[in-house]
Design an enzyme around this catalytic site. Structure first.
Site, PDB file in Angstrom:
ATOM      1  N   LYS A  25      42.677  50.947  37.592  1.00  0.00           N
ATOM      2  CA  LYS A  25      43.669  49.942  37.201  1.00  0.00           C
ATOM      3  C   LYS A  25      43.686  49.712  35.695  1.00  0.00           C
ATOM      4  O   LYS A  25      44.748  49.666  35.092  1.00  0.00           O
ATOM      5  CB  LYS A  25      43.387  48.599  37.890  1.00  0.00           C
ATOM      6  CG  LYS A  25      43.615  48.589  39.375  1.00  0.00           C
ATOM      7  CD  LYS A  25      43.594  47.163  39.914  1.00  0.00           C
ATOM      8  CE  LYS A  25      42.297  46.419  39.654  1.00  0.00           C
ATOM      9  NZ  LYS A  25      41.170  46.846  40.502  1.00  0.00           N
TER      10      LYS A  25
ATOM     11  N   ARG B 293      43.810  37.958  43.512  1.00  0.00           N
ATOM     12  CA  ARG B 293      42.735  38.591  44.257  1.00  0.00           C
ATOM     13  C   ARG B 293      42.466  37.885  45.571  1.00  0.00           C
ATOM     14  O   ARG B 293      41.637  38.358  46.347  1.00  0.00           O
ATOM     15  CB  ARG B 293      41.458  38.517  43.429  1.00  0.00           C
ATOM     16  CG  ARG B 293      40.974  39.823  42.848  1.00  0.00           C
ATOM     17  CD  ARG B 293      39.744  39.480  42.033  1.00  0.00           C
ATOM     18  NE  ARG B 293      38.920  40.601  41.769  1.00  0.00           N
ATOM     19  CZ  ARG B 293      38.963  41.319  40.645  1.00  0.00           C
ATOM     20  NH1 ARG B 293      39.860  41.056  39.736  1.00  0.00           N
ATOM     21  NH2 ARG B 293      38.125  42.293  40.467  1.00  0.00           N
TER      22      ARG B 293
ATOM     23  N   ARG C 153      30.822  55.105  35.457  1.00  0.00           N
ATOM     24  CA  ARG C 153      31.725  54.448  34.498  1.00  0.00           C
ATOM     25  C   ARG C 153      30.988  53.863  33.304  1.00  0.00           C
ATOM     26  O   ARG C 153      29.924  53.299  33.440  1.00  0.00           O
ATOM     27  CB  ARG C 153      32.479  53.326  35.223  1.00  0.00           C
ATOM     28  CG  ARG C 153      33.213  52.373  34.298  1.00  0.00           C
ATOM     29  CD  ARG C 153      34.305  51.659  35.015  1.00  0.00           C
ATOM     30  NE  ARG C 153      33.837  50.451  35.690  1.00  0.00           N
ATOM     31  CZ  ARG C 153      34.660  49.624  36.344  1.00  0.00           C
ATOM     32  NH1 ARG C 153      35.938  49.908  36.435  1.00  0.00           N
ATOM     33  NH2 ARG C 153      34.183  48.544  36.917  1.00  0.00           N
TER      34      ARG C 153
ATOM     35  N   ARG D 140      28.794  48.672  32.284  1.00  0.00           N
ATOM     36  CA  ARG D 140      29.068  47.247  32.510  1.00  0.00           C
ATOM     37  C   ARG D 140      27.938  46.600  33.292  1.00  0.00           C
ATOM     38  O   ARG D 140      27.383  47.204  34.193  1.00  0.00           O
ATOM     39  CB  ARG D 140      30.375  47.096  33.290  1.00  0.00           C
ATOM     40  CG  ARG D 140      31.507  46.572  32.451  1.00  0.00           C
ATOM     41  CD  ARG D 140      32.822  46.688  33.159  1.00  0.00           C
ATOM     42  NE  ARG D 140      32.876  45.938  34.410  1.00  0.00           N
ATOM     43  CZ  ARG D 140      34.001  45.781  35.122  1.00  0.00           C
ATOM     44  NH1 ARG D 140      35.115  46.318  34.695  1.00  0.00           N
ATOM     45  NH2 ARG D 140      33.988  45.100  36.241  1.00  0.00           N
TER      46      ARG D 140
ATOM     47  N   ARG E 271      31.345  43.551  45.217  1.00  0.00           N
ATOM     48  CA  ARG E 271      32.744  43.499  44.797  1.00  0.00           C
ATOM     49  C   ARG E 271      33.635  44.279  45.757  1.00  0.00           C
ATOM     50  O   ARG E 271      34.743  43.854  46.066  1.00  0.00           O
ATOM     51  CB  ARG E 271      32.890  44.029  43.361  1.00  0.00           C
ATOM     52  CG  ARG E 271      32.681  42.914  42.333  1.00  0.00           C
ATOM     53  CD  ARG E 271      32.025  43.422  41.071  1.00  0.00           C
ATOM     54  NE  ARG E 271      32.805  44.419  40.380  1.00  0.00           N
ATOM     55  CZ  ARG E 271      32.283  45.499  39.795  1.00  0.00           C
ATOM     56  NH1 ARG E 271      30.992  45.733  39.852  1.00  0.00           N
ATOM     57  NH2 ARG E 271      33.052  46.335  39.165  1.00  0.00           N
TER      58      ARG E 271
END
Ligand code: ADP
Ligand code: ZN
Length: 219
Positions: free
Chosen positions: A17, A93, A130, A162, A173
């Site tokens: 995204k 969300r 990532r 992250r 998540r």
């Protein structure tokens, strides 16, 4: 005159995204509003609010609806979004957030909601590798690092993993996505706003798919 757009992007963590919304925001010349980026900026500033937000985020939990709704609402009343539109990334969300967004946007309703669809096993691999720029949020991965020693190609910022990309927080998540956010796909489908775009494959290819889908639905 290039047309603006009022878009929401749904999709699992790691669906791409952030990357795709940045590109679409250039294409349609509208601001990319990412609640995750806004929250990470607050964390970096070290404000009282930032410290609170960080607790939720590092655990992979969602912030309370009223807080995140307040932040988004404040952003959506600014002139740039009122005039040209926006691409919302990371909001809504929950169903409550979607209901409120429908109220906020009342007179200027959404053009459409895109579900950037990538299977769970693919996003799991992407999330583990990532890496992101702490300053501008640009995405990299272990397979596609910046050119120089984990220094961002775009802004020179430090590129790191992250804090919420730990195995535990990722699992939490993704679970929350299935529970709270995946139902929004049907919620928007019922309101005739949903478009599903396949997010698997090469990033440029996905961008081309998105632009094609959005433009064809707008004409
Ligand atoms: P990801 O999609 O990988 O979880 P984001 O950058 O979109 O990453 O969001 C990071 C974190 O910020 C979320 O895990 C959550 O704690 C918080 N957050 C972002 N958007 C929302 C939202 N709309 N409602 C509640 N919490 C949010
Ligand atoms: Zn950067």
């Amino acid at each position: 005159m290039i047309p603006g757009a009022r878009l929401v992007m749904l999709g699992r963590q790691g669906a791409g995204k952030g990357t795709q919304c940045t590109r679409l925001s250039r294409h349609f010349v509208v601001p990319h509003i990412s609640t995750g980026d806004m929250l990470r900026a607050a964390v970096k500033e070290g404000t009282e609010f930032g410290r609170k937000a960080q607790e939720y985020m590092s655990a992979g939990e969602l912030l309370p609806d009223d807080i995140i709704i307040g932040i988004v609402e404040e952003r959506l009343v600014k002139d740039d979004t009122r005039e040209r539109g926006y691409i919302l990334d990371g909001f809504p969300r929950t169903e409550e957030q979607a209901e409120t967004l429908a109220t906020i946007t009342g007179e200027q309703p959404l053009d459409m909601v895109v579900d950037l669809d990538v299977p769970t096993d693919v996003v799991l691999g992407r999330l583990a590798s990532r890496r992101v720029c702490v300053d501008c949020g640009a995405n990299y991965s272990v397979q596609t690092p910046p050119k120089h020693n984990w220094t961002c190609d775009h802004c020179g910022g430090e590129v790191i993993q992250r804090e919420d990309d730990t195995e535990e927080a990722i699992q939490r998540r993704l679970d929350l996505y299935e529970e709270e956010t995946a139902p929004l796909v049907d919620w928007y489908r019922k309101r005739d706003l949903l478009m599903v775009v396949d997010g698997d494959g090469d990033a440029d290819e996905v961008t081309a798919r998105l632009v094609r889908a959005i433009e064809s639905a707008r004409t």
